[in-house]
Design an enzyme around this catalytic site. Structure first.
Site, short mmCIF file in Angstrom:
data_model
loop_
_atom_site.label_atom_id
_atom_site.label_comp_id
_atom_site.label_asym_id
_atom_site.label_seq_id
_atom_site.Cartn_x
_atom_site.Cartn_y
_atom_site.Cartn_z
N ARG A 81 23.47 15.90 -6.50
CA ARG A 81 23.05 14.51 -6.40
C ARG A 81 23.12 13.84 -7.78
O ARG A 81 22.56 14.34 -8.76
CB ARG A 81 21.61 14.40 -5.87
CG ARG A 81 21.40 15.05 -4.50
CD ARG A 81 22.11 14.31 -3.39
NE ARG A 81 21.63 12.96 -3.23
CZ ARG A 81 20.56 12.63 -2.49
NH1 ARG A 81 19.86 13.58 -1.87
NH2 ARG A 81 20.19 11.37 -2.36
N PRO B 124 0.83 -1.20 0.00
CA PRO B 124 0.00 0.00 0.00
C PRO B 124 0.87 1.25 0.00
O PRO B 124 1.79 1.38 0.79
CB PRO B 124 -0.80 -0.13 1.30
CG PRO B 124 -0.85 -1.60 1.55
CD PRO B 124 0.46 -2.13 1.09
N GLU B 125 0.58 2.17 -0.93
CA GLU B 125 1.33 3.41 -0.98
C GLU B 125 0.54 4.49 -0.26
O GLU B 125 -0.54 4.25 0.28
CB GLU B 125 1.63 3.78 -2.44
CG GLU B 125 2.55 2.76 -3.11
CD GLU B 125 3.22 3.32 -4.36
OE1 GLU B 125 3.52 4.52 -4.38
OE2 GLU B 125 3.45 2.53 -5.29
N ARG C 254 1.35 -11.18 5.52
CA ARG C 254 2.80 -11.36 5.44
C ARG C 254 3.54 -10.91 6.70
O ARG C 254 4.74 -11.08 6.82
CB ARG C 254 3.35 -10.61 4.22
CG ARG C 254 2.74 -11.10 2.91
CD ARG C 254 3.31 -10.34 1.72
NE ARG C 254 2.57 -10.65 0.51
CZ ARG C 254 2.80 -10.08 -0.67
NH1 ARG C 254 3.76 -9.18 -0.79
NH2 ARG C 254 2.08 -10.41 -1.73
N HIS D 246 -5.17 -14.51 9.54
CA HIS D 246 -4.20 -13.41 9.45
C HIS D 246 -4.66 -12.15 10.19
O HIS D 246 -4.04 -11.10 10.03
CB HIS D 246 -3.93 -13.08 7.99
CG HIS D 246 -3.44 -14.25 7.20
ND1 HIS D 246 -2.27 -14.91 7.50
CD2 HIS D 246 -3.97 -14.89 6.13
CE1 HIS D 246 -2.08 -15.90 6.65
NE2 HIS D 246 -3.10 -15.91 5.81
#
Length: 272
Positions: free
Chosen positions: A153, A2-3, A111, A92
């Site tokens: 950078r 999930p972002e 997970r 879960h």
């Protein structure tokens, strides 16, 4: 995983059911998440009222007044749901936060890469949050800021954009989409991108994330929002996952490149 939009969608989904509620404790079925769940979590939470549900980066912050803050992370495949207390848990469903009124906030994490952490200190001092860059939807993220941080950078601008010490929560999908909108190749050196183009990129990051949040987050295999509804932003992706398809702007084929061990997608005609 999930972002940021998915996490923000979750925050908005659970907040009306959690804010202002008193906690009657916690039920921990399996403490073996990414970091161990505090052994005394039930005692810590019992009787505390949730004053606010906030987000910092991809962490959800349940503020319990002056007592402290509970930090929740969804990991790779986690989700939070508000369900009746009598709802049987699945294999879960590792942690329940017991809400007054007979409901629970349930963390499902197949997970076990998620986290349930407690801090009595201001959360910005917690090791998981200290040193993070600004929020991508905050006024702090400007083209001038990105330009200043990028000087000297040599890493790819996509990796620069995904550095949480530069800006938090811009994951792989949304970095690809924002760079496409700004017309910047993801493999260009960050230090060689000019200020004007960073102004476009800052605006593109905010726009793509706001649209994703409004649409309910990206549909990912393991993610559902706090109210159980999947997101649909994937239907609007311009380049991510579309290798070989026609660019929606110029018609050239979308290309795929591996940058920083992550799949990146871009249009060779629109991005330079």
């Amino acid at each position: 995983m999930p972002e940021l939009p998915e996490v923000e969608v979750t925050r908005r989904g659970i907040a009306p059911h959690v804010e202002g509620r008193r906690l009657e404790g916690a039920r921990v079925r399996d403490p073996r998440l990414r970091w161990p769940v505090p052994e005394d979590l039930d005692a810590i939470l019992r009787g505390r009222r949730v004053s606010a549900v906030e987000r910092r980066a991809k962490y959800l912050l349940l503020r319990l007044g002056d007592a402290g803050t509970l930090l929740l992370h969804l990991g790779m495949s986690g989700s939070l749901r508000v369900v009746p207390a009598e709802t049987p848990p699945t294999a879960h469903d590792h942690v329940d936060l017991l809400l007054e009124g007979g409901r629970v906030l349930r963390l499902r994490d197949p997970r076990r890469f998620g986290a349930v952490l407690w801090t009595p200190e201001p959360p910005e001092r917690h090791p998981r949050l200290a040193g993070l860059g600004p929020e991508p939807l905050s006024p702090e993220l400007t083209g001038d800021y990105l330009h200043r941080r990028s000087r000297g950078r040599r890493l790819a601008v996509k990796n620069f954009l995904m550095d949480a010490q530069v800006v938090v929560g811009v994951g792989n999908i949304y970095a690809s989409e924002a760079l496409f909108r700004a017309g910047i190749r993801p493999d260009r050196e960050a230090g060689r991108v000019g200020r004007d183009r960073y102004v476009l990129l800052a605006a593109a990051v905010a726009a793509v994330l706001e649209e994703a949040i409004a649409a309910g987050g990206t549909t990912l295999r393991d993610f559902t929002s706090g109210e159980g509804a999947p997101g649909y932003f994937r239907q609007e992706l311009a380049v991510y996952g579309r290798e070989g398809e026609a660019c929606p702007v110029c018609g050239r084929g979308i290309r795929k490149a591996v940058i920083g061990q992550r799949s990146s997608f871009f249009c060779p005609g629109c991005q330079r």
